[in-house]
Each structure stands twice: as C-alpha cells, then as structure tokens.
Design a protein around this motif. Sequence first.
Motif, PDB file in Angstrom:
ATOM      1  N   LEU A   1      11.983  63.998   5.590  1.00 43.71           N
ATOM      2  CA  LEU A   1      12.966  62.953   5.291  1.00 43.71           C
ATOM      3  C   LEU A   1      14.257  63.177   6.076  1.00 43.71           C
TER       4      LEU A   1
ATOM      5  N   ALA B   1      11.670  52.557   4.973  1.00 41.67           N
ATOM      6  CA  ALA B   1      10.789  53.690   5.237  1.00 41.67           C
ATOM      7  C   ALA B   1       9.629  53.651   4.260  1.00 41.67           C
TER       8      ALA B   1
ATOM      9  N   VAL C   1      16.526  62.649  -0.074  1.00 42.83           N
ATOM     10  CA  VAL C   1      16.278  61.312  -0.612  1.00 42.83           C
ATOM     11  C   VAL C   1      17.598  60.594  -0.856  1.00 42.83           C
TER      12      VAL C   1
ATOM     13  N   LYS D   1      18.841  57.133   1.081  1.00 46.26           N
ATOM     14  CA  LYS D   1      19.217  55.932   0.331  1.00 46.26           C
ATOM     15  C   LYS D   1      20.688  55.575   0.557  1.00 46.26           C
TER      16      LYS D   1
ATOM     17  N   LEU E   1      13.212  52.765   0.405  1.00 41.61           N
ATOM     18  CA  LEU E   1      12.098  53.711   0.473  1.00 41.61           C
ATOM     19  C   LEU E   1      10.914  53.271  -0.368  1.00 41.61           C
TER      20      LEU E   1
ATOM     21  N   SER F   1      12.776  53.694  -3.866  1.00 39.77           N
ATOM     22  CA  SER F   1      13.903  52.875  -4.285  1.00 39.77           C
ATOM     23  C   SER F   1      13.568  52.206  -5.610  1.00 39.77           C
TER      24      SER F   1
END
Length: 242
Positions: A96, A120, A136, A140, A146, A164
């Motif tokens: 990530l 993504a 993460v 975001k 995501l 998300s």
Amino acid sequence: MKRWEKVCREASVADVMFLVDSSRGPEKSRNVRDFLSTLVSGLDLGKDKIRVGLIQYSDMPSTEFSLNTYQRKEDVLRHIQALTFKHGGTQTGRALWFMLENHFLEIAGSRIQQGVPQIAVLITDGPTQDDIKEPVEAVKKAGVLLYAIGLQGAVFSELREVASNPDDKFIFEAADVSFLGDLSQNVLLALCTTIVEANPQGSQVSPDLARYPLCHPAASRMGEGKTWRGEWNTVQSGWNVV
C-alpha cells in the motif's frame, strides 16, 4: 445489454490501480489473470478516459505497469495474460505504501491534481504479515477510494480496515479463487457506479439504472451458496435489501 454494461458506458474518467497479492504463487494465477482481464475489458480505457495500473506483491511489491504505461486496452490485456506471479509472504502494508508513493503521482500517470477519481482495487487471499493501519489511512487521506476483494484465506476484519465506506459497496469475497469469474460482474457494476458518482463533472447514474437487482457484495460469499438481492441507492450511495 447487461446491467454492468449500462453503468460502465457512463463511467468515463478515473485512475484505477490494481494491487494483487501474489503470495500463494502460480496455482491461482490463471483465475486472477482472467478476473483482471474481465474487469479491464469492461472499462473504457484511454489517455483521457479510464487509466489502469497494476502492482503485484508478496514480500516485496513490484510494478507491472503504471497508469501511463498503456493507452490501448489490448496492450493492457496482453500484459495481464502474460503475468507471472511471484510467491512469498504477504506484506500488504508495504504494498500500500509502495502504491501511494510510486503510482498516485502525476509523473506516474495519476490525474489526482485534476480532480480525476482515484481508485485502488486490492485482491488478497491471506492475512497480512505487516501493519496496514497507517498505510491505509494515508491512502484514504490522499483521496483514494479502496476496494478490498478477499479470496479464500483472507481475513474479513482486514478487508474492512482496508476498504472505503460503506463496507457493502467496497468489499467483495470469493470462497475460492475459482469463483472469481462469478464475482467479476458484481465488481464491475460497483466499480463503474463509483466512477460515475465520483466523476468531477458530477455525473449521476441515469434514473433507469438507479434500481437493479444483484448479489450483495459483502454478504454474498461466492461459492458458499449465500446470496441475497439488493438495489443500489444513488441518494444514499449504498445497497438496499429487496
């Protein structure tokens, strides 16, 4: 015309990165290649349309191609079909970070500064061996939406942490890699809907597409015989049970 085809015709502009966990090696490669090919085939690719990139990762992430590598769909599909997986560990957090620091950049083809939707799609089949919380949050915070697609062996709590909100829009599960084909149309439908709703021109899904039955992505685990019907609510941006 299928439901996802109608929505994807309206999905005009986005940057989409696929992040593929290759830790389990070659036994799943054909199914994942076919799954990626189906998703890419359903999108309207082009320099000024939808751009796609691909990273595979195990212990270390590696770029297969960036958002600005290919402009023609046939070139993307050719690369995907030639993809060879590199097995190893599952360093999702590292992957990530790699994606954020190397791909969602203007030099790598991202149009994030132009307000183009950044998306993504993570595909994983096992628990991560490193921390994912910080990367993460960073992804975001950068404005990237995501998706988390879990195959057999994936940990649902980790999928929830990655994806998300809401979960039922951005999480999909397949009980086995062989069921990815069954999942592909639902993923395309959700992905294209997100692109339309996030379009900087403010495009909305047309009224005749606001209701359509489909399998609920998070609650329907392909291969377990658990499906229920739902409809996309364009006002609340979520799935309703019907």
